[in-house]
Each structure stands twice: as structure tokens, then as C-alpha cells.
Scaffold this motif. Structure first.
Motif, mmCIF file in Angstrom:
data_model
loop_
_atom_site.group_PDB
_atom_site.id
_atom_site.type_symbol
_atom_site.label_atom_id
_atom_site.label_comp_id
_atom_site.label_asym_id
_atom_site.label_seq_id
_atom_site.Cartn_x
_atom_site.Cartn_y
_atom_site.Cartn_z
ATOM 1 N N ALA A 101 0.809 -1.230 0.000
ATOM 2 C CA ALA A 101 0.000 0.000 0.000
ATOM 3 C C ALA A 101 0.839 1.277 0.000
ATOM 4 N N ILE A 102 1.645 1.488 1.013
ATOM 5 C CA ILE A 102 2.339 2.767 1.185
ATOM 6 C C ILE A 102 3.319 3.050 0.057
ATOM 7 N N ASN A 103 4.047 2.036 -0.400
ATOM 8 C CA ASN A 103 5.018 2.250 -1.481
ATOM 9 C C ASN A 103 4.378 2.813 -2.745
ATOM 10 N N HIS A 167 5.696 6.147 11.055
ATOM 11 C CA HIS A 167 5.840 7.498 10.516
ATOM 12 C C HIS A 167 4.494 8.057 10.077
ATOM 13 N N LEU A 168 3.763 7.309 9.249
ATOM 14 C CA LEU A 168 2.522 7.845 8.698
ATOM 15 C C LEU A 168 1.410 7.930 9.746
ATOM 16 N N THR A 169 1.468 7.082 10.763
ATOM 17 C CA THR A 169 0.502 7.224 11.851
ATOM 18 C C THR A 169 0.722 8.542 12.588
ATOM 19 N N GLY A 170 1.990 8.913 12.779
ATOM 20 C CA GLY A 170 2.288 10.212 13.382
ATOM 21 C C GLY A 170 1.812 11.354 12.511
ATOM 22 N N GLU A 171 1.996 11.229 11.202
ATOM 23 C CA GLU A 171 1.501 12.250 10.278
ATOM 24 C C GLU A 171 -0.020 12.350 10.332
ATOM 25 N N LEU A 172 -0.678 11.202 10.415
ATOM 26 C CA LEU A 172 -2.144 11.197 10.481
ATOM 27 C C LEU A 172 -2.643 11.874 11.752
ATOM 28 N N LEU A 173 -1.988 11.620 12.872
ATOM 29 C CA LEU A 173 -2.369 12.283 14.122
ATOM 30 C C LEU A 173 -2.141 13.789 14.016
ATOM 31 N N ALA A 174 -1.006 14.178 13.455
ATOM 32 C CA ALA A 174 -0.707 15.610 13.314
ATOM 33 C C ALA A 174 -1.733 16.291 12.430
ATOM 34 N N GLN A 175 -2.074 15.673 11.302
ATOM 35 C CA GLN A 175 -3.051 16.271 10.387
ATOM 36 C C GLN A 175 -4.438 16.315 11.002
ATOM 37 N N TRP A 314 -3.612 6.075 2.915
ATOM 38 C CA TRP A 314 -2.266 6.591 3.136
ATOM 39 C C TRP A 314 -1.804 7.495 2.004
ATOM 40 N N ALA A 315 -2.362 7.322 0.819
ATOM 41 C CA ALA A 315 -2.046 8.246 -0.277
ATOM 42 C C ALA A 315 -2.481 9.659 0.086
ATOM 43 N N GLY A 316 -3.642 9.774 0.741
ATOM 44 C CA GLY A 316 -4.115 11.086 1.187
ATOM 45 C C GLY A 316 -3.207 11.695 2.234
ATOM 46 N N VAL A 317 -2.713 10.866 3.156
ATOM 47 C CA VAL A 317 -1.808 11.359 4.199
ATOM 48 C C VAL A 317 -0.491 11.819 3.580
ATOM 49 N N VAL A 318 0.033 11.041 2.644
ATOM 50 C CA VAL A 318 1.306 11.386 1.990
ATOM 51 C C VAL A 318 1.171 12.713 1.235
ATOM 52 N N ARG A 319 0.056 12.886 0.511
ATOM 53 C CA ARG A 319 -0.153 14.147 -0.231
ATOM 54 C C ARG A 319 -0.259 15.327 0.721
ATOM 55 N N ALA A 320 -1.047 15.171 1.772
ATOM 56 C CA ALA A 320 -1.257 16.285 2.703
ATOM 57 C C ALA A 320 0.042 16.663 3.419
ATOM 58 N N ALA A 321 0.895 15.668 3.677
ATOM 59 C CA ALA A 321 2.167 15.939 4.362
ATOM 60 C C ALA A 321 3.251 16.417 3.402
ATOM 61 N N ARG A 322 2.943 16.358 2.089
ATOM 62 C CA ARG A 322 3.920 16.742 1.048
ATOM 63 C C ARG A 322 5.232 15.997 1.224
ATOM 64 N N LEU A 323 5.113 14.700 1.467
ATOM 65 C CA LEU A 323 6.310 13.888 1.649
ATOM 66 C C LEU A 323 7.018 13.703 0.315
#
Length: 326
Positions: A101-103, A167-175, A314-323
Motif C-alpha cells: 500500500a504505502i510504497n 511514521h505515517l501514523t504520526g503524520e495522520l495524528l498531526a493532520q 495513506w495516499a491522502g496522508v502522503v499528499r497532505a504531508a507533502r512527503l
């Protein structure tokens, strides 16, 4: 001939051969040892789980199942080993939230298509825990969120690596909470937890298997767990969903896959074998004892159905975090 075209032709040939093969093909399998590729280093949680299941599968199949560790590049090295293997049922692999998924969001172009692999069985889910150095002046998720809001870009959190579930769970909490935290990626859980325990980093998001010993010893203070339900390992630890953010979930998960083109008869045989192992009370007890939160099992497609939902999330989280995309 381009690699993808060659791969497609090989898969078609394998499928045709399967159709022409005798009906007893799946019944005669296996007649020699199998190998199970784990795309991470020995000693980690995936390796531990797969070695246990390999032993159980070998007992039921009547042939050895040899675990081969092939770490590297976000699991890509190991998954490629499976992706390019002969579709004869003798090569299997462990695939997880990163490789399935994440890759798909963190790499511009993957050398494999996760959707072309053949799912065998959905094995498990493992929650992440948000834990902090005991010196940090917070004792609950609410206090952590409040502290992070009052100290934007100052609170640091570690994870086992860029693009991992932690990592992405932390990003999700932050967002979800409007926080500005600094992510500190490590190459695996041991180094990450060492620096949080030592006070170099404030907090960590990591799976229960890796982090439980440090919580039990008092070296880390747990604040919340990221599964939808409380963990049997920590029944008194509230979930993020019940504490602040209904529906919040950030878990690691994984299952067993086979190369593209593997005949359905072999997939069904392997699926029955692993489901029998996962339903065994002694096996379930051992899997839960090392920190897994949910043993799943079920039909092969259940793994890929879940993977598709996780890919979109997770695609939404990655986009929002501009990773950065590799």
C-alpha cells in the motif's frame, strides 16, 4: 522484449499450463521444500511471525518451509524476489502495509505491481503505540496534543523509518489534530527507541511487538494505541479513537503472497494450510504473546481488499504531508 511484456507472457503461459494440467495438480503439491521470503532483517517482528508460521505450514504440508530474509529499500528487494519467481507455489513472500500500500504513494515508479501478486492469506494486524520519554510532562493523549499545540515545530517523534506505519501514523495524528511536529526517521525500531529512552527525541510511534518490552520496563510511557479496539496486551491503554479522534486507525498489517500467475489450485491449498495454522489455539496464543493485536485469516482476497482501502487512505496522508516521492 521489455521486462513487463516478458513478465506478462510468462504469466499467461503459466496460466495456460495450469488449465492444461491434471486436476490432481493441487493435490500432489508440494513435492519439495518451499521458501518464504521475508523482506526485512532477521530478528524483527515480521521475521519472528513468519518463522513460526513456516514451522506450522511445514508440519501440515509435509515439506520444509525455509525462511529467507531479503531486506532493503522499503521491502522492495524481497518483494521483487517473489514477484520474479516461478509461479509454481514453491516461492512465497511476506507482504505488508508498506509493500502492498504505502510504497504506491511514496515511490514514483515501482519495479513491481502489487496488484499482480497473488494473495494467499491475510495474517495479522499490529497496532502502533504513541509513547514518550517518561521525563516529558504529559500523561495522556489529550495532554500530549495540548503540549504539541503550545510548542509548534518543537515536539519530535521517532519512527522506524520514512514511510513506515509508525511514521505515517504520526503524520495522520498531526493532520487530524492540527499539530506541527518534527519527524525523526531511523533505520529500524531499536535505534529509534534507544534515542527516545535517552531523551534525544520526545516521542515514538511504533508497533506493539517492538515497543512492549520498553513499556513493561518503564523506560517509555504509553499514551494511546492506534487500533480501533483496545489491545489485549494493554487493556487499560485507551485508543486514539476513543480518546480524541473517532475512527482513527493506524496499524501495521501483513499477509502471505505468491508470484503472479500462480494457479488457483495451489493458492487454495496454501490458503487452507495457513488458515488451519492461524486457527490453532496454540499458534494464536504464541502470536498474541509476542504482541500481535489481531489474527485475521480468511479467503485470499481479504488481504488485497484491505490493501486497496489502505492504499487510498495513506495516499491522502502522503499528499497532505507533502512527503518526498522517491
Amino acid at each position: 522484449m521489455p521486462y513487463r511484456l516478458k513478465h506478462a507472457v510468462a504469466a499467461l503461459c503459466a496460466a495456460a499450463a495450469a488449465l492444461l494440467a491434471p486436476a490432481s495438480h493441487g493435490q500432489d503439491f508440494p513435492s519439495r521444500p518451499l521458501r518464504l521470503v521475508v523482506p526485512s532483517a532477521p530478528g524483527g517482528s515480521p521475521d519472528t511471525v513468519m518463522r513460526l508460521l513456516a514451522q506450522e505450514a511445514a508440519r501440515r504440508l509435509g515439506q520444509p518451509v525455509v525462511v529467507e530474509n531479503k531486506p532493503g529499500s522499503s521491502g522492495i528487494a524481497g518483494i521483487l524476489e517473489v514477484y520474479r519467481a516461478a509461479p509454481d507455489g514453491y516461492t512465497l513472500g511476506y507482504a505488508n502495509n508498506v509493500t502492498l500500500a504505502i510504497n504506491r504513494s511514496t515511490f514514483a515508479k515501482l519495479p513491481y505491481d502489487p496488484r499482480e501478486l497473488k494473495p494467499v492469506v491475510f495474517v495479522l494486524k499490529v497496532a502502533n503505540i504513541l509513547a514518550v520519554n517518561p521525563e516529558m510532562p504529559v500523561r495522556s493523549l489529550a495532554e500530549f496534543v495540548d503540549y504539541a499545540r503550545r510548542h509548534p515545530d518543537e515536539v519530535t517523534y521517532a519512527s522506524p523509518g520514512q514511510g513506515t506505519s509508525g511514521h505515517l501514523t504520526g503524520e495522520l495524528l498531526a493532520q487530524s489534530s492540527g499539530l506541527k511536529m518534527v519527524h525523526v526517521p531511523y533505520r529500524g525500531s531499536p535505534a529509534a527507541t534507544t534515542d527516545v529512552i535517552g531523551g534525544q527525541v520526545d516521542a515514538i510511534f511504533d508497533n506493539t511487538i517492538s515497543i512492549t518490552p520498553h513499556i513493561r520496563s518503564g523506560k517509555l510511557r504509553p499514551l494511546a494505541i492506534t487500533s480501533l479496539r483496545r489491545s489485549p496486551q494493554f487493556p487499560d491503554l485507551p485508543t486514539v479513537a476513543e480518546s480524541a479522534l473517532p475512527g482513527f486507525e493506524g496499524v501495521a498489517w501483513g499477509g502471505i503472497v505468491a508470484p503472479p500467475g500462480t494457479p488457483d489450485a495451489l493458492i487454495d491449498r496454501l490458503n487452507r494450510c495457513f488458515n488451519e495454522a492461524l486457527a490453532d489455539p496454540a499458534v494464536r496464543s504464541r502470536l498474541m504473546a509476542i504482541g500481535n493485536d489481531e489474527i485475521v485469516g480468511g479467503p485470499p482476497q481479504a488481504l488485497f481488499d484491505y490493501a486497496e482501502r489502505e492504499t487510498a487512505k495513506w495516499a491522502g496522508v502522503v499528499r497532505a504531508a507533502r512527503l518526498p516521492v522517491q
